[in-house]
Design an enzyme around this catalytic site. Sequence first.
Site, PDB file in Angstrom:
ATOM      1  N   LEU A  90       0.729  -0.885  -0.663  1.00  0.00           N
ATOM      2  CA  LEU A  90      -0.006  -0.150  -0.164  1.00  0.00           C
ATOM      3  C   LEU A  90       1.228   1.202   0.195  1.00  0.00           C
ATOM      4  CD1 LEU A  90      -3.114  -0.683   2.619  1.00  0.00           C
ATOM      5  CD2 LEU A  90      -2.994  -0.714   0.045  1.00  0.00           C
ATOM      6  N   ASP A  91       0.114   2.286  -1.073  1.00  0.00           N
ATOM      7  CA  ASP A  91       1.348   3.290  -1.117  1.00  0.00           C
ATOM      8  C   ASP A  91       1.393   3.904   0.566  1.00  0.00           C
ATOM      9  OD1 ASP A  91       1.492   2.826  -3.286  1.00  0.00           O
ATOM     10  OD2 ASP A  91      -0.517   4.692  -4.370  1.00  0.00           O
ATOM     11  N   LYS A  92       3.043   4.564   1.087  1.00  0.00           N
ATOM     12  CA  LYS A  92       2.716   5.898   2.125  1.00  0.00           C
ATOM     13  C   LYS A  92       2.238   6.480   2.864  1.00  0.00           C
ATOM     14  CE  LYS A  92       5.866   8.076   5.064  1.00  0.00           C
ATOM     15  NZ  LYS A  92       7.374   8.515   4.413  1.00  0.00           N
TER      16      LYS A  92
END
Length: 238
Positions: A105-107
Amino acid sequence: MGALVRLDKYLADMGAGTRSEVKEYIRKGRITVGGKVVKQPDLKLDISQAEVYFDSRCIEYEALEYYMLNKPAGVVSATTDKHCKTVVELIETGKNKDLFPVGRLDKDTEGLLLITNDGDLAHRLLSPKKHVPKTYYAHIKGKVDEEDVIVFHSGIKLEDDFTTLPARLVIKKAGEVSEVEVTIYEGKFHQVKRMFEAVGKEVLYLKRLSMGDLVLDENLILGGYRKLTEEELNRLKG
């Protein structure tokens, strides 16, 4: 009879210390097996029956672990990172030192993330051939309309000449900032954000709600986690 594992490996695998550290603990008589002090690091244990204590703490062997994490923003989906806290570091009760996140998952993205050390399960969930559905809740800058629903369902060609599989877009609230749920069947880098960019809109907030049959527990706070239930694990492996 279960699998046999050396005592020092048993302890190291369960996070009691490094291999050299646990050998020292064993030599100092801090480890008991079946109520008796054992000082042989190479003692073979039946992991299904062994009663191992480090000082007064019971060390149960779990070869495979599975955790549902409600990932907060600002944490990276990695096992190690020089600059940011990782999702694996959030699993404070994890016994295995080889835990990893299944996918990314993106930051700045929140929500469901599976943390495990089961490589076979991870491979099945991430295999492009499986087309495992992933559902997200998102805030979108701009009014999302039925035309967008049709475009998403038709598949969107992204800038790297990749065309997505038909995606399901559900409008929860339309307005200057729209609220939607979107289900995709791949896991390309920044895919949801890129899909909305392709229709002239911007993702302001993104949260993953589900991956395959695994649904985020609404009782988990951001940064919270728990072990998967037997039912959840059976559905994932099914």
